[in-house]
Design an enzyme around this catalytic site. Structure first.
Site, PDB file in Angstrom:
ATOM      1  CE1 TYR A   1      22.167  13.550 -75.304  1.00  0.00           C
ATOM      2  CE2 TYR A   1      23.024  11.609 -74.182  1.00  0.00           C
ATOM      3  CZ  TYR A   1      22.758  12.974 -74.196  1.00  0.00           C
ATOM      4  OH  TYR A   1      23.101  13.750 -73.116  1.00  0.00           O
TER       5      TYR A   1
ATOM      6  CB  SER B   1      26.587  12.417 -72.087  1.00  0.00           C
ATOM      7  OG  SER B   1      25.843  11.376 -71.508  1.00  0.00           O
TER       8      SER B   1
HETATM    9  P1  NAD Z   1      17.742  20.671 -70.610  1.00  0.00           P
HETATM   10  O1  NAD Z   1      16.872  20.095 -71.688  1.00  0.00           O
HETATM   11  O2  NAD Z   1      17.106  20.962 -69.300  1.00  0.00           O
HETATM   12  O3  NAD Z   1      18.462  21.996 -71.128  1.00  0.00           O
HETATM   13  C1  NAD Z   1      19.003  22.058 -72.419  1.00  0.00           C
HETATM   14  C2  NAD Z   1      18.979  23.503 -72.887  1.00  0.00           C
HETATM   15  O4  NAD Z   1      19.519  23.525 -74.217  1.00  0.00           O
HETATM   16  C3  NAD Z   1      17.563  24.084 -72.968  1.00  0.00           C
HETATM   17  O5  NAD Z   1      17.530  25.356 -72.363  1.00  0.00           O
HETATM   18  C4  NAD Z   1      17.299  24.154 -74.460  1.00  0.00           C
HETATM   19  O6  NAD Z   1      16.408  25.201 -74.840  1.00  0.00           O
HETATM   20  C5  NAD Z   1      18.709  24.384 -75.008  1.00  0.00           C
HETATM   21  N1  NAD Z   1      18.806  24.024 -76.428  1.00  0.00           N
HETATM   22  C6  NAD Z   1      18.376  22.892 -77.036  1.00  0.00           C
HETATM   23  N2  NAD Z   1      18.586  22.966 -78.365  1.00  0.00           N
HETATM   24  C7  NAD Z   1      19.188  24.172 -78.600  1.00  0.00           C
HETATM   25  C8  NAD Z   1      19.640  24.828 -79.764  1.00  0.00           C
HETATM   26  N3  NAD Z   1      19.536  24.271 -80.983  1.00  0.00           N
HETATM   27  N4  NAD Z   1      20.213  26.044 -79.632  1.00  0.00           N
HETATM   28  C9  NAD Z   1      20.327  26.632 -78.406  1.00  0.00           C
HETATM   29  N5  NAD Z   1      19.899  26.063 -77.267  1.00  0.00           N
HETATM   30  C10 NAD Z   1      19.321  24.846 -77.369  1.00  0.00           C
HETATM   31  O7  NAD Z   1      18.909  19.612 -70.459  1.00  0.00           O
HETATM   32  P2  NAD Z   1      20.149  19.512 -69.423  1.00  0.00           P
HETATM   33  O8  NAD Z   1      20.015  18.246 -68.698  1.00  0.00           O
HETATM   34  O9  NAD Z   1      20.342  20.774 -68.685  1.00  0.00           O
HETATM   35  O10 NAD Z   1      21.313  19.284 -70.501  1.00  0.00           O
HETATM   36  C11 NAD Z   1      22.464  20.116 -70.618  1.00  0.00           C
HETATM   37  C12 NAD Z   1      23.543  19.310 -71.332  1.00  0.00           C
HETATM   38  O11 NAD Z   1      23.933  18.193 -70.519  1.00  0.00           O
HETATM   39  C13 NAD Z   1      23.100  18.709 -72.665  1.00  0.00           C
HETATM   40  O12 NAD Z   1      24.146  18.814 -73.598  1.00  0.00           O
HETATM   41  C14 NAD Z   1      22.837  17.255 -72.332  1.00  0.00           C
HETATM   42  O13 NAD Z   1      22.973  16.407 -73.455  1.00  0.00           O
HETATM   43  C15 NAD Z   1      23.920  17.018 -71.289  1.00  0.00           C
HETATM   44  N6  NAD Z   1      23.679  15.889 -70.399  1.00  0.00           N
HETATM   45  C16 NAD Z   1      22.518  15.783 -69.683  1.00  0.00           C
HETATM   46  C17 NAD Z   1      22.359  14.731 -68.810  1.00  0.00           C
HETATM   47  C18 NAD Z   1      21.125  14.579 -67.952  1.00  0.00           C
HETATM   48  O14 NAD Z   1      20.935  13.507 -67.366  1.00  0.00           O
HETATM   49  N7  NAD Z   1      20.277  15.600 -67.828  1.00  0.00           N
HETATM   50  C19 NAD Z   1      23.358  13.753 -68.695  1.00  0.00           C
HETATM   51  C20 NAD Z   1      24.511  13.878 -69.448  1.00  0.00           C
HETATM   52  C21 NAD Z   1      24.682  14.956 -70.288  1.00  0.00           C
END
Ligand code: NAD
Length: 258
Positions: free
Chosen positions: A148, A136
């Site tokens: 985080y 991130s």
């Molecule tokens: P999201 O919450 O929509 O999806 C995350 C997925 O991870 C979900 O399907 C959830 O069930 C799964 N998950 C959570 N804990 C888990 C576990 N213990 N075992 C297996 N699966 C698990 O979020 P997203 O935005 O799609 O995030 C994807 C990645 O991108 C994450 O690592 C997040 O930190 C990173 N990220 C997100 C953003 C943002 O703005 N959305 C920005 C930077 C980085």
């Protein structure tokens, strides 16, 4: 693009959000995708892709998946460590206030999970391979959400070390640093948080899963054959000015019409 034919790729957190779009695009490029998530995906997955319930923090879940994939496919080409959680925000997320439970859970899911994935899946990579870790922009600066931010800095470090250790086996390991991406993770996000992000983004909009997924597909492909150990921001330019945009804007405002 069909450059991923015959490549088995595991996507953690592939049930929704960015992981789901990565699954769709990897499959469209020819990959067989294993969606590994604690959540069941809604709707149909692409043909040949399968869902397996897996908690990234569970060594036995990883061992079971590895055994199944070894029996079913013989080897694995790729791993996308995409699953992640955001933890508490606001005061509860601050360094001064974060609970030990929250801290430990964030590190367990966002950093230890990818370590376990790398350990079990890299053993199945027999003819090169590619590991993509979804960090991130919070892993490149001082984000208010302490647990985080630290978990995402640590994931970048893990990537670098893995790229060095696995490089001699032809396995590439890279990090993607998404900026604000509109996904279910951000469903409860207050508007002021989104506005603060927008003020950092030269391209003038927040991101969507469709901005990140093609970069994952690229890193899985032979087009990225000599790229390893990098951190790639996908953030509309938020990190590019290193926070200095505020100075440029102040100077522009002061000199407009001069
Ligand atoms: P999201 O919450 O929509 O999806 C995350 C997925 O991870 C979900 O399907 C959830 O069930 C799964 N998950 C959570 N804990 C888990 C576990 N213990 N075992 C297996 N699966 C698990 O979020 P997203 O935005 O799609 O995030 C994807 C990645 O991108 C994450 O690592 C997040 O930190 C990173 N990220 C997100 C953003 C943002 O703005 N959305 C920005 C930077 C980085």
């Amino acid at each position: 693009m069909n450059g991923l034919d015959n490549r088995v790729v595991v996507v953690t957190g592939g049930a929704r959000g960015q992981g789901r779009e990565e699954t769709e695009q990897l499959a469209a490029a020819g990959a067989t995708v294993i969606v590994a998530d604690v959540l069941e995906p809604e709707g149909d997955l692409p043909a040949d892709s399968i869902y397996r319930r897996l908690d990234v923090t569970s060594p036995s879940n990883w061992a079971d998946l590895a055994e199944e994939l070894r029996n079913r496919y013989g080897s694995v080409f790729g791993l996308v460590n995409n699953a992640g959680i955001v933890g508490s925000r606001g005061r509860a997320g601050r360094l001064e206030d974060i609970s030990l439970d929250d801290w430990n859970t964030l590190l367990e899911v966002n950093t230890t999970g990818p370590l376990l994935g790398i350990q079990s899946m890299s053993r199945l990579m027999t003819d090169g391979g590619s590991i993509v870790n979804i960090s991130s922009i919070a892993g490149a600066g001082a984000h208010l959400a302490a647990g985080y931010g630290v978990s995402k800095w640590a994931l970048r470090g893990l990537s670098r070390i893995a790229s060095m250790e696995l490089g001699p086996r032809g396995i590439r390991v890279n990090s993607i640093l998404p900026g604000y991406i509109h996904t279910p993770m951000q469903n409860q996000t207050p508007q002021h948080f989104i506005d603060a992000h927008l003020s950092l983004i030269p391209l003038g909009r927040v991101g969507s899963p469709a901005d990140v997924a093609p970069v994952v597909t690229f890193l899985m492909s032979d087009a990225a054959a000599w790229i390893t150990g990098v951190d790639l921001p996908v953030d509309g330019g938020a990190l590019g000015h290193a926070g200095l945009r505020i100075i440029s804007e102040a100077m522009t405002a002061a000199t407009n019409g001069a």
